[in-house]
Enzyme design. Structure first.
Site, PDB file in Angstrom:
ATOM      1  N   PRO A  88      76.876  18.470  15.063  1.00 21.28           N
ATOM      2  CA  PRO A  88      77.907  18.019  14.118  1.00 21.28           C
ATOM      3  C   PRO A  88      78.277  19.125  13.118  1.00 21.28           C
ATOM      4  CG  PRO A  88      75.914  16.640  13.982  1.00 21.28           C
ATOM      5  CD  PRO A  88      75.638  17.690  14.990  1.00 21.28           C
ATOM      6  N   GLY A  92      74.955  20.541   7.579  1.00 23.25           N
ATOM      7  CA  GLY A  92      73.669  21.162   7.234  1.00 23.25           C
ATOM      8  C   GLY A  92      72.792  21.481   8.428  1.00 23.25           C
ATOM      9  N   GLY A  94      73.552  23.801  10.684  1.00 23.65           N
ATOM     10  CA  GLY A  94      73.769  25.183  11.104  1.00 23.65           C
ATOM     11  C   GLY A  94      74.889  25.390  12.111  1.00 23.65           C
ATOM     12  N   SER A  96      77.964  26.304  11.680  1.00 21.53           N
ATOM     13  CA  SER A  96      78.768  27.512  11.467  1.00 21.53           C
ATOM     14  C   SER A  96      78.018  28.738  11.990  1.00 21.53           C
ATOM     15  CB  SER A  96      79.143  27.670   9.990  1.00 21.53           C
ATOM     16  OG  SER A  96      78.000  27.774   9.187  1.00 21.53           O
ATOM     17  N   ALA A  97      76.732  28.825  11.679  1.00 22.49           N
ATOM     18  CA  ALA A  97      75.949  29.969  12.169  1.00 22.49           C
ATOM     19  C   ALA A  97      75.875  29.952  13.694  1.00 22.49           C
ATOM     20  CB  ALA A  97      74.540  29.932  11.576  1.00 22.49           C
ATOM     21  N   ALA A  98      75.684  28.759  14.257  1.00 24.62           N
ATOM     22  CA  ALA A  98      75.568  28.651  15.717  1.00 24.62           C
ATOM     23  C   ALA A  98      76.886  29.069  16.383  1.00 24.62           C
ATOM     24  CB  ALA A  98      75.201  27.218  16.106  1.00 24.62           C
ATOM     25  N   ASP A 139      70.199  30.845   8.576  1.00 26.27           N
ATOM     26  CA  ASP A 139      70.805  30.020   9.630  1.00 26.27           C
ATOM     27  C   ASP A 139      71.103  30.842  10.888  1.00 26.27           C
ATOM     28  OD1 ASP A 139      70.717  28.166   7.641  1.00 26.27           O
ATOM     29  OD2 ASP A 139      72.802  27.532   7.802  1.00 26.27           O
TER      30      ASP A 139
HETATM   31  C1  MEV Z   1      71.921  26.384   4.430  1.00 26.78           C
HETATM   32  O1  MEV Z   1      71.581  25.967   5.734  1.00 26.78           O
HETATM   33  C2  MEV Z   1      70.761  27.025   3.752  1.00 26.78           C
HETATM   34  C3  MEV Z   1      70.964  27.426   2.306  1.00 26.78           C
HETATM   35  O2  MEV Z   1      69.706  27.858   1.828  1.00 26.78           O
HETATM   36  C4  MEV Z   1      71.990  28.533   2.158  1.00 26.78           C
HETATM   37  C5  MEV Z   1      71.507  29.880   2.682  1.00 26.78           C
HETATM   38  O3  MEV Z   1      70.300  30.077   2.852  1.00 26.78           O
HETATM   39  O4  MEV Z   1      72.370  30.737   2.857  1.00 26.78           O
HETATM   40  C6  MEV Z   1      71.412  26.256   1.450  1.00 26.78           C
END
Ligand code: MEV
Length: 300
Positions: A88, A92, A94, A96-98, A139
């Protein structure tokens, strides 16, 4: 010819946000991913099936940065990029990183660059900066390397071998979570309340070391306790919200060993640690009875 690249989602087990300030954090990849498919084409195009959108501005910007870093001129090598996945977005976990990892991998495959994981990770970090401004890099690192990792800024990652697998239920508040906003909120509050934040940060640091020991020992009760303590610290720095707190409370009441928000917070997802698959079903059902989506994952 077409090429595929994947990037895995993640949960942060300990110390999101604190990690931005150099405190160690622990994260794990999960078995949900983003997949990028590249095919040769007449003209450059990105289609994101998740957004049902073509040529999204941010994705184009990320593609331009990554392709210039690897020295590929897309005006001479036009490609079609399709992005899909079961992770999703904006919650939170990840995504965007993925997406950045999957894109870097697919480009590496398509243009026969044979990039090493370290290089993929570095490229994905450039993309993450477009999404989040000043990310710690946790991430993209966990999405690239997989497994359970100990992450500290500017240091090499360390792999953590779990003493026992972790059965986790992920509960979704349904509220979109903006990591960028949450990181900014913490930065501002820390400026105003520096002394109190320094104390909380030190607690988070020692909690990371304790948690790592318990993860390696496989002491599930202690891991759970540490998670719930970590949630309290995250709440103190202002990144929880009433829905996250409610799901944490609900899981503890329903038999979870520990629970906390995961990722940027202010919405998005939380995680609850339980002892086995049976308890995973119980907690997932409790969430869903109240209209919250859930996912069951096993780590390790
Ligand atoms: C986000 O998945 C994690 C945070 O700690 C941001 C980051 O580490 O860049 C909130």
């Amino acid at each position: 010819m077409s090429s595929i690249g994947r990037g895995y989602g993640k949960i942060i087990l300990f110390n999101e946000h604190f990690v931005v300030y150099g405190i160690p954090a622990i994260a794990s990849a999960i078995d949900r991913y983003v997949e990028v498919k590249i095919t040769d084409s007449e003209e450059l195009e990105i289609f994101d099936e998740r957004l049902k959108r073509a040529n999204d501005k941010i994705e184009m910007k990320i593609l331009n940065i990554i392709s210039s870093k690897i020295g590929v001129d897309l005006s001479k090598n036009p490609i079609k990029i399709e992005i899909k996945g079961d992770l999703p977005l904006g919650s939170g976990l990840g995504a965007s990183a993925a997406t950045c990892v999957a894109l870097s991998r697919a480009l590496s495959n398509h243009f026969n660059l044979n990039l090493r994981d370290e290089e993929i990770n570095e490229l994905a970090y450039y993309g993450e900066k477009i999404f989040h401004g000043t990310p710690s890099g946790i991430d993209n690192t966990v999405s690239t390397f997989g497994g359970v990792i100990w992450f500290e800024r500017e240091k090499n990652i360390e792999r953590i071998t779990l003493g026992k697998p972790l059965y986790i239920v992920i509960g979704n508040t349904g509220i979109p979570s903006s990591t960028k906003k949450a990181v900014e909120k913490v930065r501002k509050r820390r400026e105003r309340e520096r002394e109190r934040f320094d104390e909380i940060f030190e607690e988070a640091r020692s909690l990371a070391y304790d948690s790592r020991r318990y993860l390696e020992m496989g002491d599930l009760d202690k891991i759970g306790e540490c998670m719930t303590k970590n949630h309290a610290l995250l709440k103190e720095i202002g990144v929880s919200c009433k829905e996250l707190d409610m799901l944490v409370e609900l899981s503890l009441k329903s038999g979870a060993l520990g629970a906390k928000l995961t990722g940027g917070g202010l919405g998005g997802n939380m995680i609850a640690l339980v002892k086995d698959e049976k308890d995973q079903d119980i907690i997932a059902r409790e969430f869903e009875k109240r209209g919250f989506k859930s996912m069951k994952v096993k780590v390790g």
